[in-house]
Structures are given as structure tokens and as C-alpha cells.
Write a protein that holds these residues in place. Structure first.
Motif, PDB file in Angstrom:
ATOM      1  N   ASP A  26     -40.742 -33.610 -63.342  1.00  0.00           N
ATOM      2  CA  ASP A  26     -42.101 -33.241 -63.739  1.00  0.00           C
ATOM      3  C   ASP A  26     -42.514 -31.911 -63.129  1.00  0.00           C
ATOM      4  O   ASP A  26     -43.162 -31.088 -63.782  1.00  0.00           O
ATOM      5  N   ARG A  27     -42.125 -31.678 -61.883  1.00  0.00           N
ATOM      6  CA  ARG A  27     -42.470 -30.397 -61.253  1.00  0.00           C
ATOM      7  C   ARG A  27     -41.755 -29.236 -61.944  1.00  0.00           C
ATOM      8  O   ARG A  27     -42.328 -28.151 -62.094  1.00  0.00           O
ATOM      9  N   ILE A  28     -40.529 -29.455 -62.352  1.00  0.00           N
ATOM     10  CA  ILE A  28     -39.794 -28.399 -63.061  1.00  0.00           C
ATOM     11  C   ILE A  28     -40.473 -28.095 -64.388  1.00  0.00           C
ATOM     12  O   ILE A  28     -40.701 -26.924 -64.737  1.00  0.00           O
ATOM     13  N   ILE A  29     -40.816 -29.127 -65.148  1.00  0.00           N
ATOM     14  CA  ILE A  29     -41.437 -28.924 -66.453  1.00  0.00           C
ATOM     15  C   ILE A  29     -42.776 -28.213 -66.334  1.00  0.00           C
ATOM     16  O   ILE A  29     -43.141 -27.391 -67.184  1.00  0.00           O
ATOM     17  N   HIS A  30     -43.521 -28.488 -65.282  1.00  0.00           N
ATOM     18  CA  HIS A  30     -44.846 -27.885 -65.110  1.00  0.00           C
ATOM     19  C   HIS A  30     -44.801 -26.539 -64.393  1.00  0.00           C
ATOM     20  O   HIS A  30     -45.848 -25.924 -64.176  1.00  0.00           O
ATOM     21  N   SER A  31     -43.629 -26.068 -64.061  1.00  0.00           N
ATOM     22  CA  SER A  31     -43.527 -24.783 -63.353  1.00  0.00           C
ATOM     23  C   SER A  31     -43.732 -23.604 -64.296  1.00  0.00           C
ATOM     24  O   SER A  31     -43.472 -23.692 -65.502  1.00  0.00           O
ATOM     25  N   ALA A  32     -44.177 -22.495 -63.742  1.00  0.00           N
ATOM     26  CA  ALA A  32     -44.361 -21.272 -64.528  1.00  0.00           C
ATOM     27  C   ALA A  32     -43.028 -20.757 -65.037  1.00  0.00           C
ATOM     28  O   ALA A  32     -42.923 -20.270 -66.164  1.00  0.00           O
ATOM     29  N   GLU A  49     -41.766 -20.063 -56.815  1.00  0.00           N
ATOM     30  CA  GLU A  49     -42.896 -20.792 -57.386  1.00  0.00           C
ATOM     31  C   GLU A  49     -43.902 -21.012 -56.255  1.00  0.00           C
ATOM     32  O   GLU A  49     -43.569 -21.620 -55.239  1.00  0.00           O
ATOM     33  N   GLY A  50     -45.118 -20.535 -56.432  1.00  0.00           N
ATOM     34  CA  GLY A  50     -46.066 -20.554 -55.319  1.00  0.00           C
ATOM     35  C   GLY A  50     -47.383 -21.219 -55.627  1.00  0.00           C
ATOM     36  O   GLY A  50     -48.435 -20.598 -55.507  1.00  0.00           O
ATOM     37  N   HIS A  51     -47.342 -22.499 -56.009  1.00  0.00           N
ATOM     38  CA  HIS A  51     -48.570 -23.170 -56.426  1.00  0.00           C
ATOM     39  C   HIS A  51     -49.014 -24.293 -55.489  1.00  0.00           C
ATOM     40  O   HIS A  51     -50.119 -24.812 -55.638  1.00  0.00           O
ATOM     41  N   TYR A  52     -48.177 -24.669 -54.550  1.00  0.00           N
ATOM     42  CA  TYR A  52     -48.503 -25.810 -53.686  1.00  0.00           C
ATOM     43  C   TYR A  52     -49.009 -25.325 -52.327  1.00  0.00           C
ATOM     44  O   TYR A  52     -48.523 -24.335 -51.779  1.00  0.00           O
ATOM     45  N   ALA A  53     -49.962 -26.050 -51.779  1.00  0.00           N
ATOM     46  CA  ALA A  53     -50.593 -25.626 -50.528  1.00  0.00           C
ATOM     47  C   ALA A  53     -49.672 -25.792 -49.324  1.00  0.00           C
ATOM     48  O   ALA A  53     -49.698 -24.982 -48.392  1.00  0.00           O
ATOM     49  N   PHE A  59     -46.280 -25.852 -49.112  1.00  0.00           N
ATOM     50  CA  PHE A  59     -44.944 -25.262 -49.096  1.00  0.00           C
ATOM     51  C   PHE A  59     -44.807 -24.271 -50.236  1.00  0.00           C
ATOM     52  O   PHE A  59     -45.576 -24.292 -51.200  1.00  0.00           O
ATOM     53  N   ASP A  60     -43.823 -23.379 -50.104  1.00  0.00           N
ATOM     54  CA  ASP A  60     -43.435 -22.511 -51.212  1.00  0.00           C
ATOM     55  C   ASP A  60     -42.399 -23.245 -52.057  1.00  0.00           C
ATOM     56  O   ASP A  60     -41.677 -24.110 -51.575  1.00  0.00           O
ATOM     57  N   GLY A  61     -42.287 -22.851 -53.303  1.00  0.00           N
ATOM     58  CA  GLY A  61     -41.346 -23.507 -54.195  1.00  0.00           C
ATOM     59  C   GLY A  61     -41.865 -24.852 -54.671  1.00  0.00           C
ATOM     60  O   GLY A  61     -43.066 -25.138 -54.599  1.00  0.00           O
ATOM     61  N   LEU A  62     -40.946 -25.679 -55.154  1.00  0.00           N
ATOM     62  CA  LEU A  62     -41.316 -26.979 -55.708  1.00  0.00           C
ATOM     63  C   LEU A  62     -40.977 -28.138 -54.775  1.00  0.00           C
ATOM     64  O   LEU A  62     -41.307 -29.283 -55.074  1.00  0.00           O
ATOM     65  N   ASN A  63     -40.303 -27.849 -53.666  1.00  0.00           N
ATOM     66  CA  ASN A  63     -39.937 -28.881 -52.689  1.00  0.00           C
ATOM     67  C   ASN A  63     -39.205 -30.041 -53.369  1.00  0.00           C
ATOM     68  O   ASN A  63     -39.572 -31.211 -53.206  1.00  0.00           O
TER      69      ASN A  63
END
Length: 394
Positions: A37-43, A137-141, A143-147
Motif C-alpha cells: 500500500d505504501r508503494i502504491i501511494h508513493s509519488a 520519498e519524504g512524506h512521513y514524519a 522517517f525518510d523513505g517508506l520504511n
């Protein structure tokens, strides 16, 4: 699939090695579902819609893009994973992420960017995919990336096989992004990937061989007669002609090529079943420790696929129409790299700041390469036009 229905050698969510940054698990999704899900929602995943395989984006609406290709790979991977009671969600996650690191303009863009980076460690789309999901990917508070989980990251890094010969082998020959991340989160680069990642890798082969045959014929880069002469393809056309004599060309082609697709999948299922029976792996770790992959084509099918790839290389990827686009695309990437390297302040603020803060020329070049690699085809063309056409408005 419920965990108790998974094969012993599958990736069991409860046995995951976890994430670099620990998180509370979801009450409704397994760790690998969450990765997907995180991959699909990534920019980066959304941008694949406007990144091409062979043709530049505006050549036509019917040709595959990196996005449609990734979806096709994921569909094949889920089918194969289900057959062997593997973890479908992990196979799908690796399949969806495998092309995230591709540049604009397909392999042409990657070749051009690799040449630009020759004095700075080169450029590799597989390493770039890992960098995207672990840092860019820099959307999470927190960590960087999708973890993502260890298992998904391992699959992205080494789905095509081990990257090191031994656990203590020097890492200086690895792409920088892989070596850099591995220093923080050991992905066991000397072992094979999970069976799920191996499934994703060969699903990629099945998908791109078949859709390049489709797209090459549709574009007129080679003729139906030339395609029919290929091993396996010839057999499938003959079967269609026997069953449906006089079929209109479009349906005839589709019926033949879907049979090619099916025979490749059937061969992989048969050969993989044979290898699993011989190896009898009792765990995912046992699969990773094997000297050879458990997911494979038969030697006969592998040879056939190699012949088709060779045909596609010469008749499609080196067709004069594609070569013309290669020249244009290479010029765009070369000139964008030169401009941004000389004047980083012409990039958006966050990219400019990162480039100017880099400790050396290599660090700056990597920032520029990351920026260009993330571009879609049409954005790269527009950026190039704005920066090189005196009459273009910035």
C-alpha cells in the motif's frame, strides 16, 4: 492468504525481520500488505504513469508505460505466488517497486544518466529504486523513505540474484545507494532473495517479452511474419490458425501472443515445482541459502526467451525510429545534467539546497541525478525546453 496456508518456505509475516524504524503493526493489514500500500501511494509510483518502456510518452496511448508494466508484473507474480502458496503480498510489493528507480525515456535515459555519472559511481535503476523507498520519498514524519520491511527491501535489492559472493566480500563494487543503505540495515546481499522476490523477477521477464512483442508489432517496428518465425511464437500462431482459420489480424495476433504468455508461465510453474521438490526447503532461509534459484524456467524455455530478447534488441530497441528518439532523449538528459551541475540553484529549492550542501562534486552529482531520475518523460522535455529555448518562459 492466511498465514497458516502458506508453504513452509514462504515469507511468513509473523517471522518478518521488521523495519529499520520500528512501528506498531497494523490491526488490519499484514506487514507486506502495508508495504504494498505504501508503494502504491508513493509519488514515485504515480510518476511511472508518464515514464516509458521503449517509446517516449507521446508516441501513442496504447503503448506500455512503466506503470502498466509494473501492474502486469504484479498480476503475474500474484498468480505464480498463489500457485506455490507463497506470500502473494510480498511478491506483489517487490513487483510493484522493481521499476521505481527508472529514469525518463526508458533504458535510454538510464544509459545517458549512467554516462553522466561515470566519475561519480555510475547510475543503476535497481539501486535507485532502493534509494527512493529508503530515503527520497519524504512524506512521513518519523522517517525518510517508506520504511518498508526487510523482506521487501531485500527483494528490491537482489531479486535478480546475490550481489556479493560472501558475507565479508568488499562492497566497493556495489552501486552506492545499495552499499550505503546496507551499511545501516544489512540485507544479506551474499544470499539469494526469497522465493517471492524470485517470482517477481521472472514475472518481469514474462511481462516485458510479451508486451514488447505486442507493442513492436503495433508500432510496425517488425512484421507479423518476422514475429511468427520466432521459436514458440511460431507454434502459437500455427495453433491459432488451426483453431480459428481466417481470423482477423488483430484477434489472430492477440490469440497467438496470449498463448506465448501462457506457455512461459506454464513452463515456469513446471520447472519451479521440480526444483522445489528436489531442494525441499523447510523455510525461507533455506531458499535464500541455496546455490541456485528455486524459481526458474526450464533450460529450453530460457533459451527460447533469450532468442526472443535478441530479436527484440535488434529489431525493436535498435530500430531507426527508436534510435532517433534515443538521440533526442540522450541529449535532453546530458544537457539537463550539465546545466544543473553547473547551476544547482536552477533546481527547485529543496533540491538546490541539497546540492549546494553536498560535501563534494560526487555528492552534488548524486543530487542532480536523483532529481533527473525522478522526472517523467514530458517533465524532462519541458524542463529542457525552458532551460535551452531562449523564447521559452520559465
Amino acid at each position: 492468504m492466511d498465514e497458516d496456508r502458506l508453504a513452509p518456505f514462504a515469507a511468513h509475516p509473523s517471522r518478518s525481520r521488521g523495519r529499520l524504524h520500528p512501528e506498531e503493526e497494523s490491526a488490519h493489514r499484514s506487514p507486506f500488505q502495508r508495504d504494498r500500500d505504501r508503494i502504491i501511494h508513493s509519488a514515485a509510483f504515480r510518476r511511472l504513469k508518464h515514464k516509458t518502456q521503449v517509446f517516449v510518452e507521446h508516441e501513442g496511448d496504447y503503448y506500455r508505460t512503466r506503470l502498466t508494466h509494473s501492474l502486469e508484473v504484479a498480476q503475474i507474480a500474484r498468480t505464480i505466488a498463489r500457485h506455490f502458496r507463497l506470500n502473494e503480498d510480498l511478491a506483489e510489493s517487490v513487483a510493484l517497486a522493481h521499476d521505481l528507480g527508472h529514469t525518463p525515456f526508458g533504458h535510454t535515459g538510464e544509459d545517458a544518466l549512467d554516462a553522466c555519472m561515470k566519475d561519480h559511481g555510475g547510475f543503476d535503476h535497481n539501486a535507485q529504486a532502493l534509494k527512493i523507498v529508503t530515503s527520497l520519498e519524504g512524506h512521513y514524519a518519523a522517517f525518510d523513505g517508506l520504511n518498508l520491511t526487510w523482506e521487501t527491501l531485500e527483494g528490491i535489492a537482489k531479486h535478480n540474484g546475490p550481489l556479493l559472493t560472501t558475507a565479508d566480500a568488499p562492497m566497493n563494487a556495489l552501486p552506492f545507494a545499495i552499499a550505503d543503505y546496507n551499511a545501516r540495515h544489512d540485507l544479506a546481499l551474499h544470499t539469494r532473495a526469497s522465493a517471492e522476490a524470485q517470482v517477481a523477477a521472472l514475472s518481469d521477464d514474462i511481462a516485458y517479452v510479451n508486451h514488447d512483442l505486442h507493442d513492436g508489432l503495433r508500432a510496425g517496428l517488425f512484421t507479423e511474419a518476422e514475429a511468427e518465425a520466432l521459436p514458440l511464437v511460431q507454434r502459437c500462431y500455427a495453433e491459432v490458425d488451426r483453431l480459428y482459420p481466417g481470423l482477423v489480424p488483430q484477434k489472430r495476433r492477440h490469440e497467438a501472443l496470449r498463448r506465448v504468455f501462457g506457455l512461459m508461465v506454464d513452463d515456469l510453474l513446471t520447472e519451479t515445482a521440480t526444483r522445489l521438490a528436489a531442494a525441499a526447503p523447510a523455510s525461507m532461509g533455506a531458499v535464500q541459502a541455496l546455490d541456485a534459484p528455486v524459481v526458474a524456467f526450464s533450460s529450453s524455455m530460457a533459451g527460447t526467451i533469450a532468442t526472443i530478447k535478441e530479436f527484440l534488441f535488434h529489431r525493436m530497441y535498435r530500430h531507426y525510429r527508436v534510435k532517433r528518439m534515443r538521440i533526442k532523449a540522450t541529449r535532453v538528459v546530458d544537457e539537463l545534467f550539465a546545466i544543473f551541475s553547473e547551476s544547482p540553484d536552477l533546481m527547485p529549492d529543496e533540491w538546490s539546497a541539497a546540492a549546494l550542501a553536498a560535501p563534494d562534486a560526487t555528492g552534488r552529482a548524486r543530487v542532480v541525478a536523483d532529481y533527473i531520475a525522478g522526472m517523467t518523460d514530458r517533465f524532462a522535455l519541458e524542463e529542457h525546453r525552458i532551460l535551452t529555448d531562449p523564447q521559452a518562459r520559465a
